[in-house]
Design a protein around this motif. Structure first.
Motif, PDB file in Angstrom:
ATOM      1  N   GLY A  96       5.010 -60.491  15.799  1.00 43.48           N
ATOM      2  CA  GLY A  96       4.929 -61.547  14.799  1.00 43.48           C
ATOM      3  C   GLY A  96       5.723 -62.787  15.120  1.00 43.48           C
ATOM      4  O   GLY A  96       5.547 -63.816  14.443  1.00 43.48           O
ATOM      5  N   GLU A  97       6.589 -62.738  16.117  1.00 45.15           N
ATOM      6  CA  GLU A  97       7.413 -63.906  16.421  1.00 45.15           C
ATOM      7  C   GLU A  97       6.734 -64.868  17.387  1.00 45.15           C
ATOM      8  O   GLU A  97       7.188 -66.015  17.518  1.00 45.15           O
ATOM      9  CB  GLU A  97       8.750 -63.441  16.996  1.00 45.15           C
ATOM     10  N   ARG A  98       5.706 -64.433  18.040  1.00 44.67           N
ATOM     11  CA  ARG A  98       5.023 -65.293  19.009  1.00 44.67           C
ATOM     12  C   ARG A  98       3.991 -66.190  18.309  1.00 44.67           C
ATOM     13  O   ARG A  98       3.674 -66.006  17.141  1.00 44.67           O
ATOM     14  CB  ARG A  98       4.344 -64.451  20.084  1.00 44.67           C
ATOM     15  N   ASN A  99       3.492 -67.136  19.102  1.00 43.43           N
ATOM     16  CA  ASN A  99       2.443 -68.063  18.639  1.00 43.43           C
ATOM     17  C   ASN A  99       2.902 -68.847  17.397  1.00 43.43           C
ATOM     18  O   ASN A  99       2.156 -69.010  16.435  1.00 43.43           O
ATOM     19  CB  ASN A  99       1.160 -67.296  18.347  1.00 43.43           C
ATOM     20  N   GLY A 100       4.151 -69.331  17.471  1.00 43.42           N
ATOM     21  CA  GLY A 100       4.662 -70.162  16.370  1.00 43.42           C
ATOM     22  C   GLY A 100       4.815 -69.411  15.078  1.00 43.42           C
ATOM     23  O   GLY A 100       4.683 -70.009  13.995  1.00 43.42           O
ATOM     24  N   GLY A 101       5.078 -68.112  15.136  1.00 43.28           N
ATOM     25  CA  GLY A 101       5.256 -67.325  13.933  1.00 43.28           C
ATOM     26  C   GLY A 101       3.958 -66.782  13.357  1.00 43.28           C
ATOM     27  O   GLY A 101       3.991 -66.021  12.374  1.00 43.28           O
ATOM     28  N   ARG A 102       2.826 -67.135  13.952  1.00 44.43           N
ATOM     29  CA  ARG A 102       1.553 -66.615  13.453  1.00 44.43           C
ATOM     30  C   ARG A 102       1.241 -65.256  14.047  1.00 44.43           C
ATOM     31  O   ARG A 102       0.388 -64.541  13.558  1.00 44.43           O
ATOM     32  CB  ARG A 102       0.421 -67.605  13.782  1.00 44.43           C
ATOM     33  N   GLY A 103       1.953 -64.920  15.122  1.00 43.52           N
ATOM     34  CA  GLY A 103       1.817 -63.594  15.704  1.00 43.52           C
ATOM     35  C   GLY A 103       0.692 -63.495  16.715  1.00 43.52           C
ATOM     36  O   GLY A 103      -0.246 -64.290  16.732  1.00 43.52           O
ATOM     37  N   VAL A 104       0.815 -62.500  17.605  1.00 41.57           N
ATOM     38  CA  VAL A 104      -0.210 -62.207  18.605  1.00 41.57           C
ATOM     39  C   VAL A 104      -0.483 -60.704  18.575  1.00 41.57           C
ATOM     40  O   VAL A 104       0.385 -59.905  18.206  1.00 41.57           O
ATOM     41  CB  VAL A 104       0.236 -62.632  20.025  1.00 41.57           C
ATOM     42  N   ALA A 105      -1.704 -60.330  18.960  1.00 41.65           N
ATOM     43  CA  ALA A 105      -2.072 -58.918  19.062  1.00 41.65           C
ATOM     44  C   ALA A 105      -1.654 -58.418  20.437  1.00 41.65           C
ATOM     45  O   ALA A 105      -2.110 -58.937  21.467  1.00 41.65           O
ATOM     46  CB  ALA A 105      -3.570 -58.747  18.848  1.00 41.65           C
ATOM     47  N   VAL A 106      -0.808 -57.410  20.473  1.00 39.66           N
ATOM     48  CA  VAL A 106      -0.275 -56.893  21.734  1.00 39.66           C
ATOM     49  C   VAL A 106      -1.216 -55.858  22.343  1.00 39.66           C
ATOM     50  O   VAL A 106      -1.490 -55.864  23.547  1.00 39.66           O
ATOM     51  CB  VAL A 106       1.126 -56.305  21.518  1.00 39.66           C
ATOM     52  N   GLY A 107      -1.712 -54.934  21.531  1.00 35.53           N
ATOM     53  CA  GLY A 107      -2.579 -53.878  22.040  1.00 35.53           C
ATOM     54  C   GLY A 107      -2.867 -52.858  20.959  1.00 35.53           C
ATOM     55  O   GLY A 107      -2.489 -53.042  19.785  1.00 35.53           O
ATOM     56  N   TYR A 108      -3.506 -51.783  21.355  1.00 35.71           N
ATOM     57  CA  TYR A 108      -3.848 -50.737  20.378  1.00 35.71           C
ATOM     58  C   TYR A 108      -3.938 -49.387  21.068  1.00 35.71           C
ATOM     59  O   TYR A 108      -4.058 -49.279  22.303  1.00 35.71           O
ATOM     60  CB  TYR A 108      -5.169 -51.060  19.667  1.00 35.71           C
ATOM     61  N   LEU A 109      -3.924 -48.349  20.239  1.00 36.12           N
ATOM     62  CA  LEU A 109      -4.102 -46.965  20.678  1.00 36.12           C
ATOM     63  C   LEU A 109      -5.061 -46.300  19.693  1.00 36.12           C
ATOM     64  O   LEU A 109      -4.784 -46.268  18.490  1.00 36.12           O
ATOM     65  CB  LEU A 109      -2.752 -46.232  20.700  1.00 36.12           C
ATOM     66  N   LYS A 110      -6.168 -45.783  20.193  1.00 37.61           N
ATOM     67  CA  LYS A 110      -7.174 -45.154  19.324  1.00 37.61           C
ATOM     68  C   LYS A 110      -7.199 -43.657  19.573  1.00 37.61           C
ATOM     69  O   LYS A 110      -7.276 -43.208  20.721  1.00 37.61           O
ATOM     70  CB  LYS A 110      -8.570 -45.739  19.587  1.00 37.61           C
ATOM     71  N   VAL A 111      -7.149 -42.863  18.485  1.00 37.96           N
ATOM     72  CA  VAL A 111      -7.170 -41.409  18.578  1.00 37.96           C
ATOM     73  C   VAL A 111      -8.199 -40.863  17.593  1.00 37.96           C
ATOM     74  O   VAL A 111      -8.621 -41.547  16.652  1.00 37.96           O
ATOM     75  CB  VAL A 111      -5.776 -40.795  18.288  1.00 37.96           C
ATOM     76  N   GLY A 112      -8.584 -39.618  17.809  1.00 32.00           N
ATOM     77  CA  GLY A 112      -9.522 -38.951  16.916  1.00 32.00           C
ATOM     78  C   GLY A 112      -9.687 -37.497  17.324  1.00 32.00           C
ATOM     79  O   GLY A 112      -9.390 -37.109  18.463  1.00 32.00           O
ATOM     80  N   TYR A 113     -10.156 -36.687  16.389  1.00 29.69           N
ATOM     81  CA  TYR A 113     -10.368 -35.264  16.659  1.00 29.69           C
ATOM     82  C   TYR A 113     -11.761 -35.064  17.246  1.00 29.69           C
ATOM     83  O   TYR A 113     -12.750 -35.613  16.765  1.00 29.69           O
ATOM     84  CB  TYR A 113     -10.206 -34.451  15.376  1.00 29.69           C
ATOM     85  N   LYS A 114     -11.832 -34.236  18.294  1.00 27.00           N
ATOM     86  CA  LYS A 114     -13.088 -33.955  18.985  1.00 27.00           C
ATOM     87  C   LYS A 114     -13.227 -32.453  19.198  1.00 27.00           C
ATOM     88  O   LYS A 114     -12.270 -31.774  19.563  1.00 27.00           O
ATOM     89  CB  LYS A 114     -13.126 -34.650  20.354  1.00 27.00           C
ATOM     90  N   LYS A 115     -14.451 -31.945  18.988  1.00 22.64           N
ATOM     91  CA  LYS A 115     -14.732 -30.549  19.309  1.00 22.64           C
ATOM     92  C   LYS A 115     -15.079 -30.463  20.785  1.00 22.64           C
ATOM     93  O   LYS A 115     -16.049 -31.070  21.240  1.00 22.64           O
ATOM     94  CB  LYS A 115     -15.881 -30.011  18.461  1.00 22.64           C
ATOM     95  N   LEU A 116     -14.275 -29.701  21.537  1.00 27.89           N
ATOM     96  CA  LEU A 116     -14.409 -29.640  22.991  1.00 27.89           C
ATOM     97  C   LEU A 116     -14.548 -28.190  23.453  1.00 27.89           C
ATOM     98  O   LEU A 116     -14.013 -27.268  22.838  1.00 27.89           O
ATOM     99  CB  LEU A 116     -13.191 -30.263  23.674  1.00 27.89           C
ATOM    100  N   PHE A 117     -15.276 -28.019  24.560  1.00 33.26           N
ATOM    101  CA  PHE A 117     -15.339 -26.744  25.270  1.00 33.26           C
ATOM    102  C   PHE A 117     -14.587 -26.936  26.582  1.00 33.26           C
ATOM    103  O   PHE A 117     -15.039 -27.679  27.459  1.00 33.26           O
ATOM    104  CB  PHE A 117     -16.786 -26.326  25.520  1.00 33.26           C
ATOM    105  N   LEU A 118     -13.439 -26.290  26.681  1.00 37.58           N
ATOM    106  CA  LEU A 118     -12.540 -26.506  27.807  1.00 37.58           C
ATOM    107  C   LEU A 118     -12.379 -25.221  28.612  1.00 37.58           C
ATOM    108  O   LEU A 118     -12.672 -24.119  28.139  1.00 37.58           O
ATOM    109  CB  LEU A 118     -11.176 -26.980  27.312  1.00 37.58           C
ATOM    110  N   LEU A 119     -11.891 -25.371  29.829  1.00 36.06           N
ATOM    111  CA  LEU A 119     -11.576 -24.250  30.699  1.00 36.06           C
ATOM    112  C   LEU A 119     -10.062 -24.064  30.720  1.00 36.06           C
ATOM    113  O   LEU A 119      -9.317 -25.017  30.973  1.00 36.06           O
ATOM    114  CB  LEU A 119     -12.086 -24.512  32.122  1.00 36.06           C
ATOM    115  N   ASP A 120      -9.627 -22.838  30.471  1.00 38.62           N
ATOM    116  CA  ASP A 120      -8.192 -22.581  30.550  1.00 38.62           C
ATOM    117  C   ASP A 120      -7.787 -22.297  31.997  1.00 38.62           C
ATOM    118  O   ASP A 120      -8.601 -22.423  32.924  1.00 38.62           O
ATOM    119  CB  ASP A 120      -7.790 -21.445  29.614  1.00 38.62           C
ATOM    120  N   GLN A 121      -6.531 -21.875  32.206  1.00 35.08           N
ATOM    121  CA  GLN A 121      -6.039 -21.665  33.567  1.00 35.08           C
ATOM    122  C   GLN A 121      -6.786 -20.559  34.297  1.00 35.08           C
ATOM    123  O   GLN A 121      -6.846 -20.557  35.532  1.00 35.08           O
ATOM    124  CB  GLN A 121      -4.539 -21.327  33.535  1.00 35.08           C
TER     125      GLN A 121
END
Length: 288
Positions: A78-103
């Protein structure tokens, strides 16, 4: 990444948690353009993430976030761009049904929390913003890094996980997701379900009793030439020298079957023979 509108008022918190409502504030904005501006920020960051990962199309957008039960953690300065702020980045997560292989190579069905997209603006990388985003998500979801699955992580992201969370040894998978050894070790049996084996292809099941009865009723309704009996008819035995033995061995029609001769008692046969002879003699002698 800066925008022509005030990000500080649009996103009151340093890290905003967005879902399908596209609302960063605890209470809905009174401004009607707030949702469209939020969508613009998500779409532009999603395009930049796809370009950085060399993807043909963005995997993060406002429309996709509205259509799925995902969470997007958006970080602003929020301190950048003359106090109007800038978007730095994002992280997107969600639950998924997966079929995985164990060890051991066994298929396991599970539905873990997955990291689906992770992006920090190139000019602001290596400033600790990515680690701040990731730590916030872990605390918000109350999850450990090794308990998560990672969708198509880049080499830079894998190096990030190794450096900050000591995630080094991944378990090979046949899909695009990456999981580490602790994923199977630190999960309960209820969270990891063995996938059921596939049925063999071409399996033919015998007719049930009800299906056999339906076939019989259908055959009864058909005219004679189309009736197909379920039992093999028993034919009377024929002698080897019989003229019908060969035709019956390759199939014959009912019209070719010899008709049985009626049985005549011996005393009636003699009377008939005598009368026939008498009638013949009278005819030859000219008597009528």
């Amino acid at each position: 990444m800066d925008f022509p509108f005030d990000l500080s008022s649009l996103f009151p918190e340093r890290i905003s948690v967005l879902d399908h409502n596209l609302c960063a504030a605890r209470k809905p904005h009174g401004r009607p353009e707030a949702q469209s501006q939020t969508a613009t920020v998500i779409d532009e960051l999603g395009k930049a993430s796809a370009k950085a990962q060399k993807l043909p199309a963005p995997i993060t957008s406002a429309a996709k976030l509205q259509a799925n039960r995902h969470y997007l953690y958006l970080l602003k300065d929020g301190e950048r761009n003359g106090g109007r702020g800038v978007a730095v980045g994002y992280l997107k997560v969600g639950y998924k049904k997966l079929f995985l292989l164990d060890q051991r190579g066994a298929h396991v069905e599970t539905e873990p929390l997955c990291v689906l997209d992770f992006y920090v603006t190139e000019s602001l990388q290596r400033h600790g913003y990515g680690l701040e985003l990731f730590h916030f998500m872990l605390q918000h979801k109350k999850v450990e890094p090794e308990q998560m699955a990672y969708d198509r992580p880049s080499m830079k992201f894998l190096a990030f996980l190794e450096k900050h969370f000591e995630l080094q040894h991944s378990v090979p998978q046949v899909n695009n997701f990456v999981v580490f050894e602790g994923f199977f070790r630190n999960r309960s049996a209820a969270q990891l379900r063995k996938a059921p084996p596939k049925k063999p292809e071409g399996e033919i099941k015998p007719y049930s009793l009800m299906e056999r009865e339906a076939v019989r009723e259908e055959q009864k309704a058909l005219p004679w030439p189309f009736i197909r009996s379920t039992a093999v008819p028993q034919s009377p035995p024929l002698a080897a020298s019989s003229p019908f033995s060969r035709s019956l061995s390759v199939g014959s029609s009912p019209s070719h079957t010899p008709h049985p001769q009626p049985h005549i008692p011996p005393h009636l046969a003699d009377n008939c023979r005598t009368k026939r002879t008498s009638s013949l003699n009278r005819s030859q002698l000219g008597f009528h």
